[in-house]
Scaffold this motif. Structure first.
Motif, PDB file in Angstrom:
ATOM      1  N   GLN A 197       0.841  -0.994  -0.253  1.00 46.55           N
ATOM      2  CA  GLN A 197       0.102   0.007  -0.450  1.00 46.55           C
ATOM      3  C   GLN A 197       0.468   0.961   0.263  1.00 46.55           C
ATOM      4  O   GLN A 197       0.506   2.022  -0.598  1.00 46.55           O
ATOM      5  N   GLU A 199       3.692   1.578  -0.944  1.00 51.21           N
ATOM      6  CA  GLU A 199       4.642   1.838  -2.390  1.00 51.21           C
ATOM      7  C   GLU A 199       3.715   2.040  -3.140  1.00 51.21           C
ATOM      8  O   GLU A 199       4.362   3.379  -4.290  1.00 51.21           O
ATOM      9  N   SER A 200       2.733   1.764  -3.339  1.00 53.28           N
ATOM     10  CA  SER A 200       1.280   2.503  -4.227  1.00 53.28           C
ATOM     11  C   SER A 200       1.390   3.937  -3.858  1.00 53.28           C
ATOM     12  O   SER A 200       1.436   4.865  -4.834  1.00 53.28           O
ATOM     13  N   LEU A 201       1.330   4.565  -3.599  1.00 53.24           N
ATOM     14  CA  LEU A 201       1.022   5.552  -2.130  1.00 53.24           C
ATOM     15  C   LEU A 201       2.486   6.411  -3.162  1.00 53.24           C
ATOM     16  O   LEU A 201       1.664   7.083  -3.486  1.00 53.24           O
ATOM     17  N   LYS A 203       4.440   5.663  -5.474  1.00 55.55           N
ATOM     18  CA  LYS A 203       4.700   5.655  -7.142  1.00 55.55           C
ATOM     19  C   LYS A 203       3.176   6.649  -7.174  1.00 55.55           C
ATOM     20  O   LYS A 203       3.665   7.766  -8.407  1.00 55.55           O
ATOM     21  N   SER A 204       2.881   6.544  -6.929  1.00 59.08           N
ATOM     22  CA  SER A 204       1.331   7.669  -6.910  1.00 59.08           C
ATOM     23  C   SER A 204       2.191   9.225  -7.009  1.00 59.08           C
ATOM     24  O   SER A 204       1.503   9.848  -7.549  1.00 59.08           O
ATOM     25  N   GLU A 205       2.137   9.090  -6.052  1.00 61.47           N
ATOM     26  CA  GLU A 205       2.888  10.885  -5.590  1.00 61.47           C
ATOM     27  C   GLU A 205       4.615  10.832  -6.877  1.00 61.47           C
ATOM     28  O   GLU A 205       3.571  11.791  -6.668  1.00 61.47           O
ATOM     29  N   GLU A 207       4.362  10.038  -9.909  1.00 64.30           N
ATOM     30  CA  GLU A 207       4.046  10.508 -10.740  1.00 64.30           C
ATOM     31  C   GLU A 207       2.988  11.640 -10.870  1.00 64.30           C
ATOM     32  O   GLU A 207       3.207  12.921 -12.128  1.00 64.30           O
ATOM     33  N   GLU A 208       3.125  12.355  -9.728  1.00 61.93           N
ATOM     34  CA  GLU A 208       2.156  13.144  -9.455  1.00 61.93           C
ATOM     35  C   GLU A 208       3.343  14.711  -9.873  1.00 61.93           C
ATOM     36  O   GLU A 208       2.932  15.594 -11.044  1.00 61.93           O
ATOM     37  N   LYS A 210       5.989  14.041 -11.254  1.00 63.10           N
ATOM     38  CA  LYS A 210       6.612  14.110 -12.712  1.00 63.10           C
ATOM     39  C   LYS A 210       6.258  14.906 -13.518  1.00 63.10           C
ATOM     40  O   LYS A 210       6.071  16.060 -14.064  1.00 63.10           O
TER      41      LYS A 210
END
Length: 298
Positions: A197, A199-201, A203-205, A207-208, A210
Protein backbone atom coordinates in the motif's frame (compact mmCIF):
# COMPACT_ATOMS: atom_id res chain seq x y z
CA UNK A 1 -35.39 -35.71 59.81
CA UNK A 2 -35.04 -35.63 63.57
CA UNK A 3 -32.84 -37.53 66.00
CA UNK A 4 -33.67 -41.25 66.38
CA UNK A 5 -35.65 -41.68 69.59
CA UNK A 6 -33.79 -44.91 70.48
CA UNK A 7 -30.52 -42.98 70.85
CA UNK A 8 -31.78 -41.06 73.89
CA UNK A 9 -31.30 -42.14 77.50
CA UNK A 10 -34.29 -41.61 79.77
CA UNK A 11 -37.73 -40.16 79.19
CA UNK A 12 -38.39 -37.77 76.29
CA UNK A 13 -41.38 -35.42 76.53
CA UNK A 14 -44.01 -35.88 73.82
CA UNK A 15 -43.90 -32.15 73.07
CA UNK A 16 -40.24 -32.49 71.94
CA UNK A 17 -41.17 -34.88 69.13
CA UNK A 18 -41.65 -33.74 65.52
CA UNK A 19 -45.27 -33.95 64.38
CA UNK A 20 -44.14 -35.18 60.95
CA UNK A 21 -41.33 -37.73 61.47
CA UNK A 22 -42.14 -38.49 65.16
CA UNK A 23 -38.43 -38.30 66.07
CA UNK A 24 -36.82 -35.85 68.50
CA UNK A 25 -36.77 -32.33 67.08
CA UNK A 26 -33.74 -31.25 65.00
CA UNK A 27 -33.41 -27.52 64.14
CA UNK A 28 -36.98 -27.04 65.44
CA UNK A 29 -39.60 -24.56 64.19
CA UNK A 30 -43.02 -23.84 65.67
CA UNK A 31 -46.36 -22.98 64.04
CA UNK A 32 -48.82 -20.41 65.45
CA UNK A 33 -50.87 -23.37 66.69
CA UNK A 34 -47.83 -24.30 68.87
CA UNK A 35 -47.08 -27.56 67.08
CA UNK A 36 -43.33 -28.12 66.60
CA UNK A 37 -41.51 -29.66 63.66
CA UNK A 38 -38.02 -30.33 62.38
CA UNK A 39 -37.15 -27.54 59.93
CA UNK A 40 -36.46 -29.99 57.07
CA UNK A 41 -39.68 -31.93 57.75
CA UNK A 42 -42.05 -28.93 57.79
CA UNK A 43 -40.42 -27.26 54.75
CA UNK A 44 -40.82 -30.47 52.75
CA UNK A 45 -44.46 -30.72 53.91
CA UNK A 46 -45.31 -27.14 52.90
CA UNK A 47 -44.11 -27.74 49.35
CA UNK A 48 -47.27 -29.78 48.71
CA UNK A 49 -49.57 -28.63 51.56
CA UNK A 50 -50.63 -25.31 53.09
CA UNK A 51 -51.83 -26.52 56.47
CA UNK A 52 -50.45 -27.81 59.74
CA UNK A 53 -49.82 -31.56 59.50
CA UNK A 54 -51.24 -32.02 63.03
CA UNK A 55 -54.50 -30.03 63.15
CA UNK A 56 -54.87 -28.99 59.44
CA UNK A 57 -55.07 -25.30 60.23
CA UNK A 58 -53.84 -22.95 57.45
CA UNK A 59 -50.06 -22.58 57.59
CA UNK A 60 -47.43 -20.78 55.50
CA UNK A 61 -43.65 -20.85 55.80
CA UNK A 62 -43.55 -17.16 56.76
CA UNK A 63 -45.61 -17.93 59.91
CA UNK A 64 -43.06 -20.38 61.37
CA UNK A 65 -41.13 -19.17 64.40
CA UNK A 66 -38.32 -20.51 66.63
CA UNK A 67 -39.25 -22.87 69.43
CA UNK A 68 -40.17 -21.46 72.86
CA UNK A 69 -37.12 -20.91 75.04
CA UNK A 70 -38.16 -23.36 77.78
CA UNK A 71 -38.70 -26.04 75.10
CA UNK A 72 -35.26 -25.32 73.60
CA UNK A 73 -33.72 -25.66 77.07
CA UNK A 74 -35.49 -28.97 77.68
CA UNK A 75 -34.36 -30.19 74.26
CA UNK A 76 -30.73 -29.22 74.89
CA UNK A 77 -30.62 -31.10 78.21
CA UNK A 78 -31.69 -34.44 76.72
CA UNK A 79 -29.01 -37.15 77.00
CA UNK A 80 -28.14 -38.88 73.73
CA UNK A 81 -25.76 -41.67 72.74
CA UNK A 82 -23.04 -41.15 70.11
CA UNK A 83 -24.03 -42.24 66.63
CA UNK A 84 -20.86 -44.36 66.53
CA UNK A 85 -22.18 -46.65 69.25
CA UNK A 86 -22.16 -49.62 66.88
CA UNK A 87 -18.44 -48.99 66.19
CA UNK A 88 -17.71 -49.12 69.92
CA UNK A 89 -18.18 -45.57 71.24
CA UNK A 90 -20.00 -45.54 74.59
CA UNK A 91 -20.17 -41.78 74.96
CA UNK A 92 -23.45 -40.27 76.29
CA UNK A 93 -23.71 -36.49 76.29
CA UNK A 94 -26.26 -33.69 76.11
CA UNK A 95 -27.96 -33.00 72.80
CA UNK A 96 -26.40 -29.54 72.53
CA UNK A 97 -22.84 -31.00 72.65
CA UNK A 98 -23.31 -34.22 70.67
CA UNK A 99 -22.30 -32.65 67.33
CA UNK A 100 -19.03 -31.37 68.75
CA UNK A 101 -18.28 -34.82 70.14
CA UNK A 102 -19.11 -36.61 66.90
CA UNK A 103 -16.79 -34.32 64.94
CA UNK A 104 -13.94 -35.48 67.19
CA UNK A 105 -15.08 -39.02 67.95
CA UNK A 106 -12.33 -41.62 67.45
CA UNK A 107 -14.89 -44.10 66.15
CA UNK A 108 -16.17 -41.82 63.36
CA UNK A 109 -15.57 -43.01 59.83
CA UNK A 110 -13.33 -40.68 57.81
CA UNK A 111 -12.15 -40.89 54.21
CA UNK A 112 -8.57 -41.76 53.44
CA UNK A 113 -6.59 -38.65 52.52
CA UNK A 114 -4.65 -40.40 49.74
CA UNK A 115 -5.91 -39.43 46.30
CA UNK A 116 -7.80 -42.27 44.65
CA UNK A 117 -8.33 -44.34 47.78
CA UNK A 118 -12.06 -45.16 48.20
CA UNK A 119 -11.84 -46.52 51.75
CA UNK A 120 -13.27 -44.98 54.89
CA UNK A 121 -11.68 -45.94 58.20
CA UNK A 122 -12.16 -45.01 61.84
CA UNK A 123 -10.38 -41.85 62.86
CA UNK A 124 -8.31 -43.76 65.42
CA UNK A 125 -7.07 -46.15 62.67
CA UNK A 126 -6.36 -43.52 60.02
CA UNK A 127 -2.61 -43.25 60.61
CA UNK A 128 -2.14 -47.01 60.53
CA UNK A 129 -4.08 -47.18 57.28
CA UNK A 130 -2.05 -44.37 55.69
CA UNK A 131 1.17 -46.24 56.34
CA UNK A 132 -0.08 -49.27 54.40
CA UNK A 133 -2.44 -47.67 51.87
CA UNK A 134 -1.86 -48.74 48.28
CA UNK A 135 -2.53 -45.18 47.13
CA UNK A 136 0.16 -43.56 49.27
CA UNK A 137 2.75 -41.75 47.16
CA UNK A 138 6.49 -41.39 47.53
CA UNK A 139 9.39 -40.18 45.45
CA UNK A 140 11.12 -42.73 43.25
CA UNK A 141 14.10 -44.18 45.17
CA UNK A 142 16.13 -44.49 41.94
CA UNK A 143 16.46 -40.75 41.51
CA UNK A 144 14.26 -40.05 38.47
CA UNK A 145 12.29 -37.52 40.53
CA UNK A 146 8.83 -38.99 39.88
CA UNK A 147 6.24 -39.52 42.59
CA UNK A 148 4.88 -43.05 42.46
CA UNK A 149 2.12 -44.93 44.27
CA UNK A 150 2.85 -48.03 46.29
CA UNK A 151 0.60 -50.09 44.03
CA UNK A 152 2.62 -48.92 41.00
CA UNK A 153 6.05 -49.55 42.48
CA UNK A 154 6.60 -52.81 40.62
CA UNK A 155 5.53 -51.38 37.25
CA UNK A 156 7.51 -48.15 37.57
CA UNK A 157 10.34 -47.68 35.06
CA UNK A 158 12.48 -44.56 35.29
CA UNK A 159 13.53 -44.82 31.64
CA UNK A 160 9.94 -45.19 30.43
CA UNK A 161 8.74 -42.32 32.59
CA UNK A 162 11.54 -40.03 31.42
CA UNK A 163 10.93 -41.02 27.79
CA UNK A 164 7.23 -40.21 28.19
CA UNK A 165 8.09 -36.89 29.78
CA UNK A 166 10.52 -36.14 26.96
CA UNK A 167 7.83 -36.90 24.35
CA UNK A 168 5.42 -34.60 26.13
CA UNK A 169 8.00 -31.82 26.22
CA UNK A 170 8.77 -32.36 22.52
CA UNK A 171 5.08 -32.19 21.66
CA UNK A 172 4.65 -29.01 23.66
CA UNK A 173 7.72 -27.47 22.00
CA UNK A 174 6.42 -28.36 18.52
CA UNK A 175 3.04 -26.83 19.34
CA UNK A 176 4.69 -23.66 20.63
CA UNK A 177 6.92 -23.45 17.54
CA UNK A 178 3.87 -23.81 15.29
CA UNK A 179 2.12 -21.05 17.20
CA UNK A 180 5.18 -18.79 16.89
CA UNK A 181 5.48 -19.60 13.16
CA UNK A 182 1.82 -18.79 12.51
CA UNK A 183 2.16 -15.57 14.46
CA UNK A 184 5.30 -14.53 12.53
CA UNK A 185 3.66 -15.37 9.19
CA UNK A 186 0.65 -13.31 10.15
CA UNK A 187 2.87 -10.37 11.10
CA UNK A 188 4.89 -10.68 7.85
CA UNK A 189 1.70 -10.75 5.77
CA UNK A 190 0.45 -7.67 7.54
CA UNK A 191 3.75 -5.84 7.01
CA UNK A 192 3.84 -6.96 3.36
CA UNK A 193 0.37 -5.59 2.72
CA UNK A 194 1.34 -2.36 4.44
CA UNK A 195 4.48 -2.03 2.30
CA UNK A 196 2.52 -2.70 -0.91
CA UNK A 197 0.00 0.00 0.00
CA UNK A 198 2.79 2.41 0.88
CA UNK A 199 4.63 1.63 -2.40
CA UNK A 200 1.46 2.28 -4.40
CA UNK A 201 0.97 5.58 -2.59
CA UNK A 202 4.58 6.61 -3.24
CA UNK A 203 4.24 5.73 -6.94
CA UNK A 204 1.16 7.92 -7.19
CA UNK A 205 3.00 10.78 -5.52
CA UNK A 206 6.02 10.31 -7.85
CA UNK A 207 3.75 10.35 -10.93
CA UNK A 208 2.09 13.50 -9.69
CA UNK A 209 5.46 15.14 -9.07
CA UNK A 210 6.58 14.13 -12.58
CA UNK A 211 3.49 15.77 -14.04
CA UNK A 212 4.12 18.92 -12.06
CA UNK A 213 7.79 18.94 -13.15
CA UNK A 214 6.78 18.48 -16.80
CA UNK A 215 4.39 21.41 -16.58
CA UNK A 216 7.05 23.55 -14.92
CA UNK A 217 9.62 22.66 -17.61
CA UNK A 218 7.09 23.49 -20.32
CA UNK A 219 6.45 26.85 -18.70
CA UNK A 220 10.21 27.47 -18.43
CA UNK A 221 10.73 26.64 -22.12
CA UNK A 222 7.89 28.98 -23.04
CA UNK A 223 9.43 31.75 -20.94
CA UNK A 224 12.86 31.16 -22.49
CA UNK A 225 11.35 31.31 -26.02
CA UNK A 226 9.54 34.53 -25.19
CA UNK A 227 12.72 36.01 -23.73
CA UNK A 228 14.73 35.00 -26.83
CA UNK A 229 12.10 36.57 -29.12
CA UNK A 230 12.07 39.73 -27.04
CA UNK A 231 15.87 39.91 -27.22
CA UNK A 232 15.78 39.53 -30.99
CA UNK A 233 13.22 42.31 -31.24
CA UNK A 234 15.42 44.54 -29.07
CA UNK A 235 18.46 43.80 -31.24
CA UNK A 236 16.49 44.56 -34.40
CA UNK A 237 15.21 47.82 -32.91
CA UNK A 238 18.75 48.76 -31.86
CA UNK A 239 19.99 48.05 -35.40
CA UNK A 240 17.28 50.18 -36.97
CA UNK A 241 18.00 52.94 -34.48
CA UNK A 242 21.69 52.97 -35.50
CA UNK A 243 20.73 53.04 -39.18
CA UNK A 244 18.44 56.03 -38.59
CA UNK A 245 21.15 57.83 -36.67
CA UNK A 246 23.63 57.20 -39.49
CA UNK A 247 21.06 58.43 -41.99
CA UNK A 248 20.42 61.60 -40.02
CA UNK A 249 24.13 62.28 -39.78
CA UNK A 250 24.53 61.71 -43.51
CA UNK A 251 21.71 64.13 -44.30
CA UNK A 252 23.20 66.72 -41.99
CA UNK A 253 26.59 66.41 -43.72
CA UNK A 254 25.07 66.74 -47.15
CA UNK A 255 23.13 69.84 -46.08
CA UNK A 256 26.37 71.61 -44.95
CA UNK A 257 28.57 70.61 -47.94
CA UNK A 258 30.23 73.50 -50.06
CA UNK A 259 28.71 74.49 -53.43
CA UNK A 260 25.19 73.90 -52.34
CA UNK A 261 22.44 76.40 -53.00
CA UNK A 262 21.88 79.18 -50.46
CA UNK A 263 19.53 78.35 -47.72
CA UNK A 264 15.94 79.22 -48.38
CA UNK A 265 12.95 79.47 -46.21
CA UNK A 266 11.74 76.08 -45.14
CA UNK A 267 8.74 74.90 -47.07
CA UNK A 268 5.46 74.27 -45.32
CA UNK A 269 5.19 71.12 -43.24
CA UNK A 270 2.61 69.56 -45.53
CA UNK A 271 4.64 70.33 -48.56
CA UNK A 272 7.78 68.92 -47.04
CA UNK A 273 5.90 65.75 -46.16
CA UNK A 274 4.68 65.28 -49.73
CA UNK A 275 7.95 66.19 -51.51
CA UNK A 276 10.64 63.54 -51.43
CA UNK A 277 13.90 64.54 -49.79
CA UNK A 278 17.15 64.31 -51.71
CA UNK A 279 19.86 61.97 -50.51
CA UNK A 280 21.96 58.97 -51.37
CA UNK A 281 19.43 56.44 -49.89
CA UNK A 282 16.32 57.88 -51.58
CA UNK A 283 14.19 57.72 -48.33
CA UNK A 284 11.37 60.17 -47.87
CA UNK A 285 10.96 62.28 -44.77
CA UNK A 286 7.73 60.49 -43.90
CA UNK A 287 9.50 57.11 -43.83
CA UNK A 288 12.19 58.51 -41.54
CA UNK A 289 9.65 59.86 -39.10
CA UNK A 290 7.76 56.58 -39.11
CA UNK A 291 10.97 54.67 -38.39
CA UNK A 292 11.79 57.08 -35.59
CA UNK A 293 8.35 56.54 -33.99
CA UNK A 294 8.77 52.74 -34.21
CA UNK A 295 12.14 52.94 -32.51
CA UNK A 296 10.65 55.10 -29.76
CA UNK A 297 7.74 52.68 -29.21
CA UNK A 298 10.07 49.67 -28.97
Amino acid sequence: MGYDLERFVGYVNEGLLCCVCRDVLEDPLQAPCEHAFCSSCINSWLVHHHSCPEDRQPLEGALLRPLFRYMRNDLSRLQIRCRNREQGCEMVCSLESVERHERECEYSLVACTNTGCPLQVERRSLQAHLSTCEFRSRECPHGCGYTILSCEDAQHSCVAELRTELELLRSEMICKMEEVRHEMESRLDSQRRHMVQKESLLKSEVEELKGQLSRVMSDVRALLGAERLHRQELEQAELEKRELLELLKSLQREGRAPGTAPAQAPPPATEGLRRPASGAHGLTLDCMKRKSREVTVI
